[in-house]
Design a protein around this motif. Sequence first.
Motif, PDB file in Angstrom:
ATOM      1  N   THR A  30       0.848  -1.193   0.000  1.00 44.69           N
ATOM      2  CA  THR A  30       0.000   0.000   0.000  1.00 44.69           C
ATOM      3  C   THR A  30       0.878   1.236   0.000  1.00 44.69           C
ATOM      4  N   THR A  63       0.679   5.392   0.064  1.00 46.18           N
ATOM      5  CA  THR A  63      -0.151   6.576   0.278  1.00 46.18           C
ATOM      6  C   THR A  63       0.717   7.812   0.098  1.00 46.18           C
ATOM      7  N   PHE A 103       0.783  11.912   0.260  1.00 42.85           N
ATOM      8  CA  PHE A 103       0.115  13.112   0.745  1.00 42.85           C
ATOM      9  C   PHE A 103       0.753  14.324   0.058  1.00 42.85           C
ATOM     10  N   SER A 104      -0.053  15.114  -0.614  1.00 41.90           N
ATOM     11  CA  SER A 104       0.457  16.334  -1.241  1.00 41.90           C
ATOM     12  C   SER A 104       0.731  17.372  -0.156  1.00 41.90           C
ATOM     13  N   ASP A 135      -3.855  16.151   1.066  1.00 38.43           N
ATOM     14  CA  ASP A 135      -4.786  15.233   0.419  1.00 38.43           C
ATOM     15  C   ASP A 135      -4.079  13.923   0.066  1.00 38.43           C
ATOM     16  N   PRO A 136      -4.636  12.764   0.485  1.00 41.53           N
ATOM     17  CA  PRO A 136      -3.970  11.487   0.215  1.00 41.53           C
ATOM     18  C   PRO A 136      -4.404  10.850  -1.099  1.00 41.53           C
ATOM     19  N   VAL A 137      -3.451  10.190  -1.760  1.00 45.46           N
ATOM     20  CA  VAL A 137      -3.735   9.343  -2.914  1.00 45.46           C
ATOM     21  C   VAL A 137      -3.218   7.953  -2.562  1.00 45.46           C
ATOM     22  N   ILE A 138      -4.121   6.964  -2.543  1.00 44.70           N
ATOM     23  CA  ILE A 138      -3.769   5.628  -2.075  1.00 44.70           C
ATOM     24  C   ILE A 138      -3.796   4.633  -3.232  1.00 44.70           C
ATOM     25  N   SER A 139      -2.758   3.805  -3.332  1.00 50.88           N
ATOM     26  CA  SER A 139      -2.718   2.739  -4.327  1.00 50.88           C
ATOM     27  C   SER A 139      -2.285   1.446  -3.638  1.00 50.88           C
ATOM     28  N   THR A 154      -7.183  -1.824  -8.669  1.00 54.54           N
ATOM     29  CA  THR A 154      -7.835  -0.605  -9.113  1.00 54.54           C
ATOM     30  C   THR A 154      -9.286  -0.912  -9.478  1.00 54.54           C
ATOM     31  N   GLU A 159       2.195   3.284 -15.428  1.00 57.00           N
ATOM     32  CA  GLU A 159       1.882   3.010 -14.038  1.00 57.00           C
ATOM     33  C   GLU A 159       2.659   1.818 -13.510  1.00 57.00           C
ATOM     34  N   SER A 207       5.170  10.484   1.562  1.00 60.68           N
ATOM     35  CA  SER A 207       4.697   9.218   1.020  1.00 60.68           C
ATOM     36  C   SER A 207       4.948   8.106   2.033  1.00 60.68           C
TER      37      SER A 207
END
Length: 219
Positions: free
Chosen positions: A31, A33, A35-36, A40-44, A61, A96, A175
């Motif tokens: 995982t 994550t 954070f900008s 704001d988090p973007v999780i993959s 996804t 990606e 991150s």
Amino acid sequence: ATKEVPSTDTVVSTTPPFKTKEPERYSATRTITIFSSNGDPVISRTLIARDGPMRREEPLTTEGRAVYLDLPEGRFILYPDEKIYAAATAENEPAESMEAEEKSPDRLLHIEPINTTYQSLGAETVNGRSTIKYRIVVNNPGPENVTLNETVMWIDDALNMPIKSETKSAAGIRSVMELSDVAFEVDKQLFQIPVGYEKIVFSALEEQLKARRLNPSQR
């Protein structure tokens, strides 16, 4: 959950004080994550597995399943929903996949030694697993100033690789990478192209992916 264990070890080293070899055989969920600067988090999430020279990555996804296989005979991209696959090269595989590879636990181990310091912060338990925690500071000298990146890394005692890492950049981006569901027994079928899959050329695969992005409901 992470359990803190106090430590008086403040020795700072310029060489990695931990092993830098990924296990020959294991599987896990990775995982990441990000954070900008505004938080704001973007999780993959990605399912990963390794068996010797063979590797498998499957991003989790909502845009359709894709599986990336590294096999002795080459690299392949599989789409289980369509039961198709294609051979890939570094020049034509999706971006990606390359980005995920750059953030992999194995790549995290191989930080450039120049202008890098390592500090042991002692033992910690992360999600029930025993680890040693380290602070890694990378100084990137530029033409005008020095950019400071700091990473806190938890090296799993059994895996001998990061099970968790947190990186803060000078630009304010944070991150977090974490491995979960770690197992040392890996099903060999994970590294096989299933019977009945149709092999197509990569250009045809790209056309199908483009059509899917334009019409996500048609799969």
